[in-house]
Design an enzyme around this catalytic site. Structure first.
Site, PDB file in Angstrom:
ATOM      1  N   HIS A  44       0.818  -1.219   0.000  1.00 18.04           N
ATOM      2  CA  HIS A  44       0.000   0.000   0.000  1.00 18.04           C
ATOM      3  C   HIS A  44       0.850   1.266   0.000  1.00 18.04           C
ATOM      4  O   HIS A  44       0.350   2.356  -0.281  1.00 18.04           O
ATOM      5  CB  HIS A  44      -0.998   0.004   1.172  1.00 18.04           C
ATOM      6  CG  HIS A  44      -0.410   0.214   2.522  1.00 18.04           C
ATOM      7  ND1 HIS A  44      -0.223  -0.807   3.429  1.00 18.04           N
ATOM      8  CD2 HIS A  44       0.026   1.336   3.148  1.00 18.04           C
ATOM      9  CE1 HIS A  44       0.279  -0.315   4.545  1.00 18.04           C
ATOM     10  NE2 HIS A  44       0.454   0.979   4.393  1.00 18.04           N
ATOM     11  N   ASP A  75       0.136  -7.488   0.947  1.00 18.65           N
ATOM     12  CA  ASP A  75       0.559  -6.130   1.291  1.00 18.65           C
ATOM     13  C   ASP A  75       2.076  -6.026   1.424  1.00 18.65           C
ATOM     14  O   ASP A  75       2.589  -5.424   2.385  1.00 18.65           O
ATOM     15  CB  ASP A  75      -0.120  -5.660   2.578  1.00 18.65           C
ATOM     16  CG  ASP A  75      -0.165  -4.133   2.687  1.00 18.65           C
ATOM     17  OD1 ASP A  75       0.369  -3.465   1.787  1.00 18.65           O
ATOM     18  OD2 ASP A  75      -0.717  -3.620   3.685  1.00 18.65           O
ATOM     19  N   SER A 153       4.077   2.074   8.379  1.00 19.76           N
ATOM     20  CA  SER A 153       3.919   1.125   7.278  1.00 19.76           C
ATOM     21  C   SER A 153       5.260   0.729   6.673  1.00 19.76           C
ATOM     22  O   SER A 153       6.088   1.578   6.327  1.00 19.76           O
ATOM     23  CB  SER A 153       3.039   1.730   6.181  1.00 19.76           C
ATOM     24  OG  SER A 153       1.727   1.945   6.657  1.00 19.76           O
TER      25      SER A 153
END
Length: 467
Positions: A44, A75, A153
């Site tokens: 992402h 992901d 992230s």
């Protein structure tokens, strides 16, 4: 080279125009180095990117990075930096094992922005299959009590001197509940990329199974008291399972591992996990042996596993939307992102029939799509049809359509005076073909639309004409 690695911050400029064009956006996230001069981060972070730059922690210099592979389901993404200057003095991090419950891990990142690295500690509280929000896939994840915020992230979760996971999401509405991608999922992704050069996906049996915790249900399917398993209720016609299994079979064991009546299998010390995890960790085209109970008799069956695509795609990252416009009728394939445009409560606010088909219907043949009339660009040619938007298109001039490309070909090759579209709910649209073709040019010009079809359909049409 071994030892601790320098952290890598990533800046991703994206132009996201899948449904609504937006200005350029910049994301500041984290990644870390793995063997082979590669950077591992979240999918992402680089989804829909146009330009990715990276810099080493403590350095002001940014370098251009290229996306080598991206797995939206898990992901994860791998980046490469061609400039050798970037790699000077850099070390890679080694992957470890799945941490046990109550073990502490340190998560590295840039939570809520900032220029300096932040390190937070958390305790492992749960290991189980979890919904990956980005790819809408159920895979193993590790829950920790450290907060995972925007900026974390792609950051490594470290225990000792090894990586035990990659930070990727949190639990909305809860405090200090974050999730990291565990090493088995990471290795599956990396190994697939190394073997094939690209992302290969995660395998599925292609089955829907029902727990058999009710004793009467087990008696009905002739299970002995020492047997446990799950009942096959639905089979994907495109899977290898369609020729191997039958509805009503009871799956007793997967690769010799007994399946409990609730669908779980043993996992480490007194832990359990759904048997889907064993399936997802198999390599594409790998064989699995499954013991089943059929009509009271046990059988040992073999099946070749593959990644399976749903009838309605759950995401559309890194690609432009497909569309075909004829006489102001805008046809698109149904996707879950289309339904998500109805808002956060899309399950209740989107068209009920489309939603049910998106979540439950299985493909009957390869390449099949559900094509819908998404909207109508009003014109004299289509007056009176404006209420028929958001219905599925079933046939064109009596021919059942397979996908958007098939619909496009049927319309473009029409030799009849009228073209008829049969829609869901027994609704019909009829247009004079020549008048509709003339109207199409007029409508496209009025709405400043450069082409009546998306680039993928244009390319397929050119390839067909050349062959």
């Amino acid at each position: 080279m071994k030892g601790s690695a320098d952290a890598i911050s990533l800046t991703n400029q994206t132009w996201n125009n899948y449904y609504h064009p937006k200005p350029s956006m910049y994301f500041f996230c984290l990644g870390f180095i793995i063997p082979g001069k590669r950077i591992l981060t979240n999918a992402h972070v680089v989804a829909d990117n146009t330009f990715v730059m990276v810099r080493k922690h403590g350095s002001p210099t940014k370098y251009r990075a290229e996306v080598q592979a991206v797995g939206h389901e898990c992901d994860l993404a791998i980046l490469e930096v061609k400039n050798e200057e970037f790699w000077e003095g850099m070390n890679f991090l080694e992957l470890g094992d799945i941490p046990f419950l109550q073990e502490a891990v340190a998560v590295v990142g840039y939570p809520q922005g900032g220029d300096n690295i932040s390190i937070t500690k958390g305790v492992v509280s749960r290991v189980e299959p979890t919904q990956y929000i980005h790819g809408a896939t159920q895979l193993m994840a590790i829950q920790i009590d450290a907060a995972i915020n925007p900026g974390n992230s792609g950051g490594p979760a470290i225990m000792g001197d090894k990586v035990v996971g990659v930070a990727f999401q949190n639990l909305s509405g809860a405090e200090n509940i974050g999730y990291i991608i565990p090493v088995p999922v990471i290795k599956h992704f990396i190994d697939g990329v190394e073997e094939s050069g690209d992302y290969v996906g995660f395998c599925s049996l292609g089955l829907s199974c029902q727990p058999m915790e009710n004793v009467q249900l087990r008696d009905r399917f002739q299970m002995h008291c020492d047997m446990t398993g799950v009942l096959v209720s639905k089979i994907n016609p495109l899977s290898d399972a369609y020729r191997v299994f039958r509805k009503g079979d009871v799956l007793l064991a997967f690769d010799g591992v007994p399946i409990a009546n609730d669908g779980t299998v043993p996992f480490r010390n007194r832990e359990r996990i759904t048997f889907d995890h064993l399936v997802s960790m198999k390599k594409p085209n790998e064989m699995a042996k499954i013991r089943v109970l059929r009509n009271g008799e046990e059988h040992e069956l073999s099946i070749v596993l593959h990644p399976l695509q749903p009838l309605v795609p759950v995401h559309q990252f890194d690609k432009l939307p497909s569309y075909f416009i004829f006489a102001g009728l805008v046809f698109v394939p149904l996707t879950q992102p289309f339904l998500h445009e109805y808002g956060e409560d899309w399950y209740n606010t989107s068209p009920r029939r489309l939603c049910e088909r998106a979540l439950r219907e299985l493909p009957k043949k390869a390449g099949e799509q559900l094509v819908i009339l998404s909207q109508i660009l009003i014109d004299d040619i289509n007056a009176g049809y404006e209420r028929l938007a958001e219905l599925q298109v079933k046939k064109v001039n009596g021919v059942e359509i397979n996908n958007l490309k098939h619909l496009c070909c049927l319309v473009e090759d029409c030799k009849e005076e009228y073209v008829q579209f049969d829609l869901d709910d027994e609704r019909v649209i009829v247009l004079n073909y020549q008048s509709a073709k003339i109207a199409t040019s007029r409508i496209l010009q009025r709405h400043r639309i450069p082409s009546p079809m998306s680039t993928d359909l244009v390319k397929e049409a050119k390839d067909s004409s050349m062959s």
